[in-house]
Design an enzyme around this catalytic site. Structure first.
Site, short mmCIF file in Angstrom:
data_model
loop_
_atom_site.label_atom_id
_atom_site.label_comp_id
_atom_site.label_asym_id
_atom_site.label_seq_id
_atom_site.Cartn_x
_atom_site.Cartn_y
_atom_site.Cartn_z
N GLY A 223 -2.42 5.48 4.11
CA GLY A 223 -3.81 5.91 3.93
C GLY A 223 -4.03 7.28 4.53
N ASN A 224 -5.27 7.66 4.72
CA ASN A 224 -5.56 8.93 5.39
C ASN A 224 -6.86 8.79 6.18
OD1 ASN A 224 -7.84 9.82 3.61
ND2 ASN A 224 -6.21 9.71 2.07
N TYR A 225 -7.22 9.86 6.89
CA TYR A 225 -8.34 9.79 7.83
C TYR A 225 -9.72 9.95 7.20
CZ TYR A 225 -4.99 10.25 11.68
OH TYR A 225 -3.98 10.04 12.57
#
Ligand code: CTP
Length: 422
Positions: A223-225
């Site tokens: 995923g990412n932030y």
């Protein structure tokens, strides 16, 4: 000007306020006397106004004055003492097209910012689904105090419009910033809001937001932030201007406030892609604000990958579809597509090439080099890039940035001769 004159409101825009439901919240400050004038102006222009006053507010202006002006009983307590009738802040919140809190004291602002729902005014605020405006009034030191400024910043980040206090003589006889804005100017802001609130009526807007999660096994993902805050702020802003909004959201921990936003939750880039193709084709405006994972594992394991089976491991990744690219390929005339670019280097060159490559009309560029911009913040600092130029904006809350972006979209449509709402 006397209460009976309002010459500057005799133009056509007066009708924007006519028939609107406005909750006027009054808290306990000397400026409460000006609220009677504000109420009078609103009623005169055809608004239906329900006054909600705090217990302290009643020390400064009587409910009798206010109910005579509004033609409705003033709400202050949770119950009517003699009948036990309960006043529903939820119903009031749903009834309101707009809530205006004038004057808002430091204490009311603090309660609103922190959800301290110990009076009808704050409970109504917490139930309000539509736009909220706050006109602070307090002594200059109270206004300048870091705690007030912190609370005001929280309200701004929550999408509340702050009508900045003016400079002048204060109740303490000190001179400085803290005077509640004059009722005529508050009415002007209310009119501007209602004009704005209809500027996208009849337009369909599709927005992607948040990160995507690419499954590795049943407990892990890539995923990412991205928090989704920028895309959600855009959805709220477009909805507040009357658009029909479809928000395609990756996994995020935030709620949509406007009941008019149709939200479709997805997890992976492929799911987002599948939903987006149809939704963007049916939209007049498409905004790609999601931080889509560029790659996904070739194979998502159906059982948890065990530690002891591997000394080390590698995951083979394959490329995800480019949602923006695929949605803009079959564009209809008049559609406007907006993308984001979060860059670390060669920002302008990268933004310009994405504009071209992805068939977009506008790129909202944010640089990770700017403090307060990008992921997991409540603020953003953007440059809006189009084929004809670029405009850099200062650091603002994401909701304010959303308003700037939507203004830019409306300008672009106007410049193309597409009148919004046609
Ligand atoms: N985008 C998209 N689908 C993808 C990747 C990106 O719709 N698979 C959209 C984003 O929502 C954004 C724009 O394309 O509006 C640019 O995203 P970005 O991640 O900056 O671009 P990439 O094409 O992934 O390029 P790179 O990662 O090489 O900078």
């Amino acid at each position: 000007m006397s209460l009976h004159e309002a010459p500057e409101y005799s133009d056509i825009k007066v009708f924007q306020v006519k028939g609107k439901h406005i909750v006027l919240g009054i808290s306990g400050g000397i400026a409460a006397y000006k609220s009677a004038h504000l109420l009078r102006l609103l009623v005169k222009q055809g608004a239906e106004v329900q006054v909600v006053i705090t217990p302290n507010g009643k020390e400064f202006i009587t409910p009798v004055t206010l109910s005579s002006l509004s033609g409705k009983p003033v709400v202050s307590e949770f119950f009517t003492a003699n009948t036990g009738e309960w006043h529903s802040h939820v119903d009031l919140g749903l009834w309101a097209d707009l809530m205006v809190i004038a004057p808002a004291t430091a204490s009311t602002i603090a309660k609103m910012a922190n959800g301290v729902a110990d009076n009808m005014l704050v409970t109504t605020y917490l139930s309000a689904k539509e736009h909220v405006m706050v006109a602070p009034a307090m002594d200059l030191d109270m206004w300048a105090h870091p705690s007030t400024q912190r609370n005001v910043a929280t309200l701004r980040a929550d999408g509340v419009e702050i009508i900045e206090p003016a400079e002048g003589e204060l109740a303490s006889h000190l001179v400085g910033r803290g005077r509640m804005e004059e009722p005529e100017n508050i009415v002007k802001r209310i009119r501007e809001y209602f004009n704005r609130s209809e500027s996208m009526t009849g337009l369909r807007v599709a927005i992607t937001a948040g990160p995507t999660y690419e499954r590795i096994d049943p407990v892990r993902f890539i995923g990412n932030y991205s928090s989704g805050k920028m895309g959600f702020a855009l959805a709220e802003e477009c909805s507040a201007r009357g658009a029909e909004v479809t928000l395609i959201a990756g996994p995020v921990a935030i709620e949509t406030r406007s009941p008019r936003i149709r939200r479709i939750d997805v997890e992976s880039a492929q799911e987002m892609h599948n939903v987006a193709l149809g939704e963007f084709a049916a939209s007049d405006i498409g905004i790609f604000s999601a931080a889509v994972a560029d790659y996904r594992p070739l194979k998502a394991e159906s059982s948890k990958i065990k530690r002891e089976h591997n000394d080390g491991m590698s995951i083979e990744l394959v490329r995800n579809p480019d949602i923006a690219f695929d949605c803009t390929r079959s564009r209809r005339p008049g559609q406007v597509f907006v993308g984001f670019a979060l860059e670390t280097d060669d920002e302008m060159a990268n933004a310009a090439s994405k504009l071209e490559r992805k068939g977009l009309d506008m790129i909202v560029l944010n640089s990770l080099r700017d403090k307060g911009a990008g992921f997991r913040t409540d603020t953003n600092k953007v440059t809006i890039v189009t084929a004809t130029g670029e405009a850099a904006y200062p650091l603002k809350t994401k909701r304010e940035v959303a308003a700037d972006i939507v203004d830019a979209i409306e300008n672009l449509m106007g410049a193309r001769g597409e009148s919004c709402g046609d």
